[in-house]
Design a protein around this motif. Structure first.
Motif, PDB file in Angstrom:
ATOM      1  N   ALA A 158       0.843  -1.201   0.000  1.00  0.00           N
ATOM      2  CA  ALA A 158       0.000   0.000   0.000  1.00  0.00           C
ATOM      3  C   ALA A 158       0.872   1.242   0.000  1.00  0.00           C
ATOM      4  N   THR A 159       0.583   2.156  -0.911  1.00  0.00           N
ATOM      5  CA  THR A 159       1.234   3.465  -0.970  1.00  0.00           C
ATOM      6  C   THR A 159       0.141   4.493  -1.288  1.00  0.00           C
ATOM      7  N   PRO A 160       0.386   5.773  -1.029  1.00  0.00           N
ATOM      8  CA  PRO A 160      -0.644   6.769  -1.342  1.00  0.00           C
ATOM      9  C   PRO A 160      -0.957   6.759  -2.844  1.00  0.00           C
ATOM     10  N   THR A 161      -2.232   6.640  -3.167  1.00  0.00           N
ATOM     11  CA  THR A 161      -2.642   6.519  -4.565  1.00  0.00           C
ATOM     12  C   THR A 161      -3.802   7.473  -4.839  1.00  0.00           C
ATOM     13  N   THR A 162      -3.647   8.252  -5.893  1.00  0.00           N
ATOM     14  CA  THR A 162      -4.679   9.218  -6.242  1.00  0.00           C
ATOM     15  C   THR A 162      -5.647   8.604  -7.248  1.00  0.00           C
ATOM     16  N   VAL A 163      -6.922   8.644  -6.902  1.00  0.00           N
ATOM     17  CA  VAL A 163      -7.977   8.157  -7.796  1.00  0.00           C
ATOM     18  C   VAL A 163      -8.619   9.385  -8.445  1.00  0.00           C
ATOM     19  N   PRO A 164      -8.434   9.531  -9.763  1.00  0.00           N
ATOM     20  CA  PRO A 164      -8.969  10.736 -10.408  1.00  0.00           C
ATOM     21  C   PRO A 164     -10.497  10.742 -10.434  1.00  0.00           C
ATOM     22  N   ALA A 165     -11.061  11.917 -10.684  1.00  0.00           N
ATOM     23  CA  ALA A 165     -12.521  12.061 -10.741  1.00  0.00           C
ATOM     24  C   ALA A 165     -13.068  11.317 -11.952  1.00  0.00           C
ATOM     25  N   GLN A 166     -14.207  10.651 -11.759  1.00  0.00           N
ATOM     26  CA  GLN A 166     -14.827   9.890 -12.844  1.00  0.00           C
ATOM     27  C   GLN A 166     -15.133  10.789 -14.053  1.00  0.00           C
TER      28      GLN A 166
ATOM     29  N   ALA B 153      -0.526   3.276   8.748  1.00  0.00           N
ATOM     30  CA  ALA B 153      -0.041   3.982   7.554  1.00  0.00           C
ATOM     31  C   ALA B 153      -1.046   5.045   7.121  1.00  0.00           C
ATOM     32  N   GLU B 154      -2.312   4.685   7.138  1.00  0.00           N
ATOM     33  CA  GLU B 154      -3.358   5.636   6.726  1.00  0.00           C
ATOM     34  C   GLU B 154      -3.424   6.825   7.672  1.00  0.00           C
ATOM     35  N   ALA B 155      -3.296   6.525   8.977  1.00  0.00           N
ATOM     36  CA  ALA B 155      -3.323   7.599   9.972  1.00  0.00           C
ATOM     37  C   ALA B 155      -2.159   8.562   9.731  1.00  0.00           C
ATOM     38  N   ALA B 156      -0.971   7.997   9.481  1.00  0.00           N
ATOM     39  CA  ALA B 156       0.212   8.829   9.239  1.00  0.00           C
ATOM     40  C   ALA B 156       0.025   9.640   7.960  1.00  0.00           C
ATOM     41  N   PHE B 157      -0.517   8.981   6.936  1.00  0.00           N
ATOM     42  CA  PHE B 157      -0.748   9.672   5.660  1.00  0.00           C
ATOM     43  C   PHE B 157      -1.740  10.823   5.844  1.00  0.00           C
TER      44      PHE B 157
ATOM     45  N   TYR C 146       4.248  10.562   4.318  1.00  0.00           N
ATOM     46  CA  TYR C 146       4.178   9.500   3.321  1.00  0.00           C
ATOM     47  C   TYR C 146       4.325   8.166   4.036  1.00  0.00           C
ATOM     48  N   ALA C 147       3.677   7.133   3.494  1.00  0.00           N
ATOM     49  CA  ALA C 147       3.722   5.825   4.140  1.00  0.00           C
ATOM     50  C   ALA C 147       3.726   4.731   3.091  1.00  0.00           C
ATOM     51  N   GLN C 148       4.211   3.565   3.514  1.00  0.00           N
ATOM     52  CA  GLN C 148       4.221   2.400   2.642  1.00  0.00           C
ATOM     53  C   GLN C 148       4.106   1.149   3.502  1.00  0.00           C
ATOM     54  N   LYS C 149       3.259   0.222   3.099  1.00  0.00           N
ATOM     55  CA  LYS C 149       3.078  -1.022   3.847  1.00  0.00           C
ATOM     56  C   LYS C 149       3.296  -2.212   2.922  1.00  0.00           C
ATOM     57  N   ILE C 150       4.235  -3.091   3.296  1.00  0.00           N
ATOM     58  CA  ILE C 150       4.459  -4.316   2.519  1.00  0.00           C
ATOM     59  C   ILE C 150       4.237  -5.517   3.436  1.00  0.00           C
ATOM     60  N   PRO C 151       3.264  -6.366   3.169  1.00  0.00           N
ATOM     61  CA  PRO C 151       3.073  -7.555   3.987  1.00  0.00           C
ATOM     62  C   PRO C 151       3.839  -8.747   3.406  1.00  0.00           C
ATOM     63  N   VAL C 152       4.257  -9.651   4.272  1.00  0.00           N
ATOM     64  CA  VAL C 152       4.913 -10.879   3.818  1.00  0.00           C
ATOM     65  C   VAL C 152       4.272 -12.059   4.517  1.00  0.00           C
TER      66      VAL C 152
ATOM     67  N   TYR D 138      -8.806   6.737  14.331  1.00  0.00           N
ATOM     68  CA  TYR D 138     -10.245   6.408  14.282  1.00  0.00           C
ATOM     69  C   TYR D 138     -10.774   6.287  12.848  1.00  0.00           C
ATOM     70  N   GLU D 139     -10.405   7.244  12.003  1.00  0.00           N
ATOM     71  CA  GLU D 139     -10.949   7.228  10.627  1.00  0.00           C
ATOM     72  C   GLU D 139     -10.515   5.975   9.872  1.00  0.00           C
ATOM     73  N   PRO D 140      -9.217   5.621   9.880  1.00  0.00           N
ATOM     74  CA  PRO D 140      -8.825   4.383   9.180  1.00  0.00           C
ATOM     75  C   PRO D 140      -9.550   3.140   9.726  1.00  0.00           C
ATOM     76  N   ILE D 141      -9.792   3.103  11.028  1.00  0.00           N
ATOM     77  CA  ILE D 141     -10.498   1.953  11.611  1.00  0.00           C
ATOM     78  C   ILE D 141     -11.934   1.906  11.087  1.00  0.00           C
ATOM     79  N   MET D 142     -12.607   3.044  11.141  1.00  0.00           N
ATOM     80  CA  MET D 142     -14.004   3.068  10.706  1.00  0.00           C
ATOM     81  C   MET D 142     -14.124   2.853   9.196  1.00  0.00           C
ATOM     82  N   HIS D 143     -13.073   3.232   8.453  1.00  0.00           N
ATOM     83  CA  HIS D 143     -13.067   2.991   7.005  1.00  0.00           C
ATOM     84  C   HIS D 143     -12.954   1.491   6.727  1.00  0.00           C
ATOM     85  N   ALA D 144     -12.089   0.822   7.487  1.00  0.00           N
ATOM     86  CA  ALA D 144     -11.889  -0.623   7.277  1.00  0.00           C
ATOM     87  C   ALA D 144     -13.076  -1.430   7.800  1.00  0.00           C
TER      88      ALA D 144
END
Lengths: 399, 185
Positions: free
Chosen positions: A179-187, B22-26, B31-37, B155-161
């Motif tokens: 996951a990295t920050p990704t911009t989704v453009p407007a439809q 990562a979302e909270a930091a963003f 900037y953030a990046q998450k790689i799972p293994v 809170y927002e990333p949790i409620m989003h997920a």
């Protein structure tokens, strides 16, 4: 429905699903089980929740997925699908149809390593195995590029000078699950840029039934070859235009990164490119004359561009995340490049590395090693190992 | 760049937890990046997640071998040599464990050690489960021990997920983790 542009943390699979949704793909035939990725599950969710208007055809195997895609594309629907590794290979038989039939299907090949002992992690053999089919192959570095390339993919595929299917490649794990920050453009913006699909050669309407004749084998093959040639320019143009409208571009088929004054360059594809950018920047700060070339388009291969830039460098190190056993020498990309440069005067030396096979990590240490070996070839005028299996050297941790 | 490595068992939520962080930091402008293994198996298998936070875009996609910080979601993993491998001197460790931070010995001098009994809190919030969900509790502990993100940014990333009731339970869990963690700097 979300119509405004937004940016969120997103992995490659989710970004790809957004790409397909924004492109308003109308038919998505897919096999949903391993080696399929979460990409298709994201699309199925979009459709189930009424956020995407498309026919999701859950088929019994990848072979059928492509067969259904061929039918739908012929009938005038915009088609999207995806597969990986053994699934992509299982699709091989119908995979040859869309280029010859000139059907602009866009598909994600989420690169994963082949059997035996293959798995969820990436190398490029699954995609490079499709080298000769006629599909356009573009390789992406991160989720943002995946989303953008799917949109560009339809614009390229549906260009009436091209009419070829496009494979948007991205590495399993390092892009698909990263996951990295990704911009989704407007439809609305995407709708303006990408008009609905209409194939000029086909119509299945009874009052206006048209289809290109498919009798002459040679004519069909020449058509695909010519379309691949023409695609080179179209890919550049679409990239430039996309950048103008959406603010992000990827230099078409090939990007030279930090190459000013470089004596040696390494060539990467896919997710390792990001790591290589960091390594090359660090080595530049230490005064090493190394640069990076990101090969974004493998098909069509940017031969003329390579011939133009290659003489600037004394040595090129090709990083092959694939094998071609018993080959003329080294990996698939390196052989391709050797042919492209065969008639070039003052051509650089070629060094070839195998690394990151079956998704082992391509580390900073390994990239630095490959840069140094390529620089050494440039300095000495000699290539120590024509083909170097990097993982046989102890260069620190790999996972 | 802040390089963080998570270790957990499949089902504890290491992957989704790291993503929420990562979302909270963003959302706070980083900037953030998450790689799972992980392997083919999910529940019960070992899971590693790499998380990078930085002020500029993150380009490298390689693994993290010398982490600035180590987050361990399962007490049984703390002793594993592979888990503690490469942890930087002067780094940070946040563990789901019943011991006190002063009792933690990961074989290297650390500047920030925190422990929280996330397994017990998980039983309190989510009930008894075969594999206790501890991720959001640990996220709360991280927010307090490190300041990488603010508590309410989670809170927002949790409620989003997890929209709805499940999300609300997790917001409660993250607060409990924040309150319960013991920190030694």
């Amino acid at each position: 429905m979300i119509t405004e542009e937004f940016t969120r943390m997103m992995d490659g699979n989710e970004a790809a699903a957004w790409g397909a949704k924004l492109a308003r793909a109308e038919v998505v035939p897919a096999y949903p089980i391993t080696p399929q990725t979460e990409l298709i599950s994201h699309i199925a969710t979009f459709i189930a929740e009424g956020k995407m208007k498309a026919e999701y055809i859950k088929v019994e195997g990848e072979h059928t997925a492509m067969a259904a895609g061929i039918g739908a594309s012929t009938a005038g629907a915009r088609v999207f699908t995806a597969s990986s590794s053994q699934g992509l290979v299982f699709m091989e038989e119908p995979l040859w149809q869309p280029p010859g039939r000139r059907l602009p299907i866009v598909m994600c090949w989420v690169n994963r390593s082949m059997a035996p002992l293959g798995g969820l992690r990436p190398d490029h053999n699954d995609a490079l195995l499709q080298r000769d089919t006629g599909w356009i192959q573009l390789y992406c570095e991160n989720s943002q590029e995946v989303l953008d390339t799917i949109l560009m993919g339809y614009k390229i595929a549906e260009n009436n000078q091209v009419y070829l299917p496009v494979a948007v490649n991205y590495d399993g794990y390092f892009v698909s699950a990263t996951a990295t920050p990704t911009t989704v453009p407007a439809q609305t913006k995407v709708d303006e840029w990408l008009p609905p699909y209409k194939h000029e050669w086909y119509s299945l309407m009874p009052e206006d039934f048209r289809a290109p004749p498919m009798r002459d084998f040679l004519q069909v093959r020449l058509g695909v070859a010519e379309a691949n040639e023409k695609a080179k320019k179209i890919i550049e143009e679409v990239d430039t235009d996309y950048k103008k409208v959406f603010g992000r571009g990827y230099d078409g088929l090939l990007e030279e990164y930090n190459c000013d004054g470089a004596e040696a360059v390494i060539v990467t594809m896919g997710s390792m490119t990001g790591t290589a950018r960091d390594v090359v920047d660090e080595m530049r700060e230490k005064g090493k004359k190394i640069g990076l070339i990101k090969l974004r388009g493998f098909r069509p291969f940017p031969t003329e561009e390579w011939q133009k830039i290659a003489p600037k460098y004394k040595a090129i190190g090709v990083v092959d995340r694939n094998n071609s056993f018993g080959s003329a020498g080294g990996g698939v990309v390196s052989m391709e490049l050797a042919r492209a440069l065969y008639h070039v005067e003052d051509k650089p030396l070629l060094v070839n590395f195998h690394v990151g096979l079956s998704g082992t990590d391509v580390t900073m240490n390994q990239i630095e090693y490959m840069c140094n070996e390529t620089l050494l070839a440039a300095e000495t005028g000699e290539v120590k190992n024509a083909v170097d299996w990097v993982e046989t050297h102890d260069l620190g941790e790999v996972m | 760049m802040n390089e963080i490595r998570f270790h957990g068992m499949g089902g504890q939520g290491a992957v989704s937890g790291a993503l929420m962080l990562a979302e909270a930091a963003f959302n706070e402008g980083k900037y953030a990046q998450k790689i799972p293994v992980y392997g083919g198996m999910r529940r019960g298998g070992d899971v590693t997640v790499f998380l990078r936070l930085d002020d500029k875009p993150i380009r490298r996609t390689s693994g993290i071998y010398e982490p600035d910080a180590l987050i361990v979601l399962d007490p049984a993993l703390v002793e594993h040599p592979k888990v503690r491998q490469g942890l930087k001197k002067g780094g940070t460790a946040i563990l789901n464990h019943t011991i006190k931070p002063s009792e933690v010995d990961l074989g290297v001098e650390l500047s920030n050690v925190a422990t929280v009994d996330a397994t017990s809190i998980s039983v309190e919030v989510f009930g008894v489960r075969a594999i206790p969900i501890v991720n959001t509790i640990i996220m709360g502990a991280i927010a307090k021990a490190t300041g990488w993100v603010k508590l309410d940014s989670l809170y927002e990333p949790i409620m989003h997920a997890f929209p709805g009731r499940i999300g609300e339970l997790n917001v409660e869990a993250v607060k409990k983790g924040y309150d319960a963690v013991e920190v030694r700097k």
